[in-house]
Design a protein around this motif. Structure first.
Motif, PDB file in Angstrom:
ATOM      1  N   THR A  58       5.003   5.719  15.647  1.00 48.61           N
ATOM      2  CA  THR A  58       3.591   5.707  15.273  1.00 48.61           C
ATOM      3  C   THR A  58       2.761   6.683  16.101  1.00 48.61           C
ATOM      4  O   THR A  58       1.935   7.417  15.566  1.00 48.61           O
ATOM      5  N   SER A  65       0.849  -1.190   0.000  1.00 49.03           N
ATOM      6  CA  SER A  65       0.000   0.000   0.000  1.00 49.03           C
ATOM      7  C   SER A  65       0.883   1.237   0.000  1.00 49.03           C
ATOM      8  O   SER A  65       2.111   1.143  -0.028  1.00 49.03           O
ATOM      9  N   GLU A  66       0.248   2.406   0.064  1.00 50.06           N
ATOM     10  CA  GLU A  66       1.012   3.646   0.104  1.00 50.06           C
ATOM     11  C   GLU A  66       1.846   3.749   1.373  1.00 50.06           C
ATOM     12  O   GLU A  66       2.871   4.429   1.398  1.00 50.06           O
ATOM     13  N   MET A  67       1.394   3.096   2.463  1.00 49.86           N
ATOM     14  CA  MET A  67       2.121   3.159   3.732  1.00 49.86           C
ATOM     15  C   MET A  67       3.203   2.089   3.841  1.00 49.86           C
ATOM     16  O   MET A  67       4.095   2.198   4.676  1.00 49.86           O
ATOM     17  N   SER A  82       8.273   3.853   1.772  1.00 49.68           N
ATOM     18  CA  SER A  82       7.315   4.811   2.321  1.00 49.68           C
ATOM     19  C   SER A  82       7.421   4.877   3.849  1.00 49.68           C
ATOM     20  O   SER A  82       7.503   3.850   4.522  1.00 49.68           O
ATOM     21  N   ASP A  83       7.388   6.130   4.401  1.00 46.75           N
ATOM     22  CA  ASP A  83       7.370   6.311   5.843  1.00 46.75           C
ATOM     23  C   ASP A  83       6.096   7.028   6.287  1.00 46.75           C
ATOM     24  O   ASP A  83       6.031   7.601   7.380  1.00 46.75           O
ATOM     25  N   THR A  84       5.072   6.988   5.429  1.00 46.14           N
ATOM     26  CA  THR A  84       3.836   7.714   5.730  1.00 46.14           C
ATOM     27  C   THR A  84       3.046   7.098   6.885  1.00 46.14           C
ATOM     28  O   THR A  84       2.111   7.721   7.390  1.00 46.14           O
ATOM     29  N   ALA A  85       3.411   5.904   7.313  1.00 43.74           N
ATOM     30  CA  ALA A  85       2.746   5.289   8.459  1.00 43.74           C
ATOM     31  C   ALA A  85       3.252   5.882   9.769  1.00 43.74           C
ATOM     32  O   ALA A  85       2.683   5.611  10.838  1.00 43.74           O
ATOM     33  N   TYR A  86       4.305   6.694   9.706  1.00 48.13           N
ATOM     34  CA  TYR A  86       4.936   7.230  10.917  1.00 48.13           C
ATOM     35  C   TYR A  86       4.795   8.747  10.987  1.00 48.13           C
ATOM     36  O   TYR A  86       4.475   9.407   9.999  1.00 48.13           O
TER      37      TYR A  86
END
Length: 594
Positions: free
Chosen positions: A316, A143-145, A257-261
């Motif tokens: 997170t 996914s994007e994340m 991707s680091d968008t989960a953080y």
């Protein structure tokens, strides 16, 4: 090779081994009318020779058939290369020399989810890769994340394996782009390596993932294989970026991707807020992603006003997972002036008590008495006061200690308690180091502070689990009042000095008076945090949710005042001991699940 080509090849072979004996046969025959009859003498000799020729031909046919059969098997049925795809799901695609799929094998539980009931036997490898990557996206693994995938090709033909690596990488990139997802693809070709295979078997991972982990550990030896095995490929990819690892044999396309953080900037803000430091005063501020405490954290470091700070911020949630504050040995404090330097012959400042001495030149009295001179012949002369002001004004430093009560308040405020909420409160003044040592106990922890006696700055703060903390839920133990302390009493007005110039030590003080302890207060009845909170603490530390683990158990130990939490996940067994009152993790263990 088609059937027609096989038939032609066999026919050509027979033509080459069959001799042309027509002339010889005709010579051995007699004409009788329209019939040819072989001579009796020749008939007795021919069969032997023909039998030899026939035998050789039969052997050749058998050998040729065997070669053709083996070749056909190797082309169609034998495994020529293995292609593994790792995200968190891990699957292996087995292909023949024609790059047709023989089988797809799930290498972990998530891999079984990805394959489902699909049968790929005989499929083209491009079709198979497309289906597997599509399933990973549908099930949320890509996914994007979390956009990273590892492709590993293992075979016995280096040139063909590298071509297959490139082809699959391009195919995956095209699939992700078609779904408006920018991927981060790691790819590699590996040869048979017994150590790598053994490592992969031990931890239940693919040789490709084992090789990636080894490369990270070679660049950062603070990690271990057990630390990194539970991580997804995206998490491992982020670690390679934060540690600035340059691969030798692994090709990288795209960025993890680091968008989960929460991001580096927010992590730094969280650390500065906790430390009470303004960003403009934080020197050398930097942060990077790391894997610590069983989770992804931002490691934030900076220096400010004589101290070194280091924080681990949950990547997170932004919560402070761990922190330390130590004295910066390289710090050089700026000069501090308690008096203003004289500005000329007609002005000077009193570096002692700041009382102005009057004379013909309105100089300042730098003596201890600070008496005004009535003219040039009485008191201290203006020029003399001016010189003393110039001298003392540039060298005098702060000489007053903050006092025991202030040091105590600073430590308690930092810990979040009042004096009535703690036990065994002690404050001691260290004349040699110019510090106050403050210690106390509260809510199952021991606190220790070192406070700068002149500025009130916290030099060191430590918080540890109190192993002796065993409150009873029905009748909590009363906290004993702090013992009498031998700390400096409240400071009286400064003692006048005869020579303040070049002075750095505190002014002489009378012997510290005994200080009475705060009035004893009963602590509120302690409450246990509850099994649910203890379970959440353990799972959060290990990096799992309740739905991701098996055999989850939480037991309360009345004797020790602890919760014991155990569960299994990812091929490991986890055991925790949690303080029932503070929620602190007393002990944590992680072992391979046999």
């Amino acid at each position: 090779m088609s059937d027609r080509e096989l038939e032609k090849k066999i026919k050509d072979s027979f033509d080459k081994i069959t001799p042309d004996v027509l002339a010889s046969v005709l010579a051995d025959c007699e004409e009788k009318g329209q019939e040819l009859i072989m001579k009796e003498s020749v008939m007795n000799k021919r069969p032997v020779r023909l039998r030899h020729i026939a035998s050789l031909a039969a052997v050749f046919v058998i050998l040729l058939g065997s070669v053709i059969g083996v070749n056909a098997y190797q082309m169609n049925k034998a495994i020529s290369a293995r292609v593994s795809l790792d995200v968190n799901p891990s699957v292996e695609i087995q292909v023949n020399k024609k790059e047709r799929v023989l089988d797809v094998v799930a290498l972990n539980e998530d891999g079984k989810i990805i394959i489902g009931d699909m049968d790929f036997s005989g499929s083209d490898i491009d079709v198979t890769v497309n289906a597997l990557v599509g399933s990973m996206m549908r099930n949320g693994f890509l996914s994007e994340m979390a956009n990273s995938i590892l492709v590993t090709v293992s075979g016995n033909d280096a040139a063909r394996d590298e071509a297959l690596q490139t082809r699959i990488t391009e195919e995956i990139d095209k699939i992700l782009a078609g779904n408006k997802l920018t991927g981060a693809i790691l790819s590699q070709v590996i040869i048979e390596d017994k150590k790598l295979d053994s490592l992969a078997d031990e931890y239940g991972i693919t040789p490709g993932k084992a090789k990636l982990i080894n490369e990270i550990i070679e660049k950062n030896n603070l990690y271990t294989v057990p630390d990194l095995v539970p991580l997804t490929i995206n998490e491992l990819n982020l670690l390679t970026l934060s540690n600035e690892i340059e691969f030798v044999d692994i090709k990288a396309k795209g960025t993890a991707s680091d968008t989960a953080y929460i991001g580096n900037e927010d992590a730094e803000k969280a650390a500065l807020k906790h430390a009470g430091v303004d960003k403009k005063n934080a020197m050398g501020l930097h942060s990077k992603l790391e894997w610590e405490h069983g989770k992804m954290v931002y490691d934030v470091e900076f220096k400010s006003e004589g101290f070194e700070y280091e924080y681990d911020i949950d990547a997170t949630t932004g919560a402070v997972v761990d922190f330390s504050k130590e004295v910066d040995d390289d710090y050089v404090a700026p000069a501090q002036n308690s008096g203003n330097a004289g500005t000329g012959n007609n002005a000077g400042n009193n570096a002692g008590n700041n009382n102005a001495g009057s004379g013909n030149n309105s100089g300042n009295n730098a003596g201890n008495s600070g008496n005004s001179g009535s003219n040039a012949n009485s008191g201290n002369s203006g020029n003399s006061g001016n010189n003393a002001g110039n001298s003392a004004g540039t060298s005098a430093t702060t000489t007053e200690v903050i006092g025991t009560a202030a040091a105590q308040d600073i430590a308690l405020k930092h810990a979040g308690f009042s004096a009535g909420q703690v036990a065994e409160l002690e404050v001691e003044y260290d004349y040699d180091d110019g510090e106050y040592d403050v210690s106390f106990k509260a809510n199952g922890y021991e606190y220790d502070y070192e406070i700068n006696a002149y500025t009130g700055a916290i030099i060191i703060s430590e918080k540890e689990v109190d192993d002796d903390y065993r409150p009873s839920a029905s009748a909590p133990a009363q906290q004993s009042a702090p013992a009498q302390q031998s700390a400096p009493a409240q400071q009286s007005a400064p003692v006048q000095q005869s020579a303040p110039a070049q002075q750095s030590a505190p002014a002489q003080q009378s012997a510290p008076a005994q200080q009475s302890a705060p009035a004893q207060q009963s602590a509120p009845a302690p409450q246990v945090i509850g099994a649910s909170a203890a379970q959440s603490t353990a799972l959060s530390h290990a990096g799992f949710s309740a739905g991701q683990v098996a055999e989850l158990e939480v037991d309360y130990d009345d004797d020790d005042g602890t919760y014991e939490v155990s569960f299994k996940a990812g091929g490991f067994e986890y055991d925790y001991e949690i303080n029932a009152y503070s929620g602190a993790i007393i002990r944590s263990e992680k072992e391979k699940d046999d």
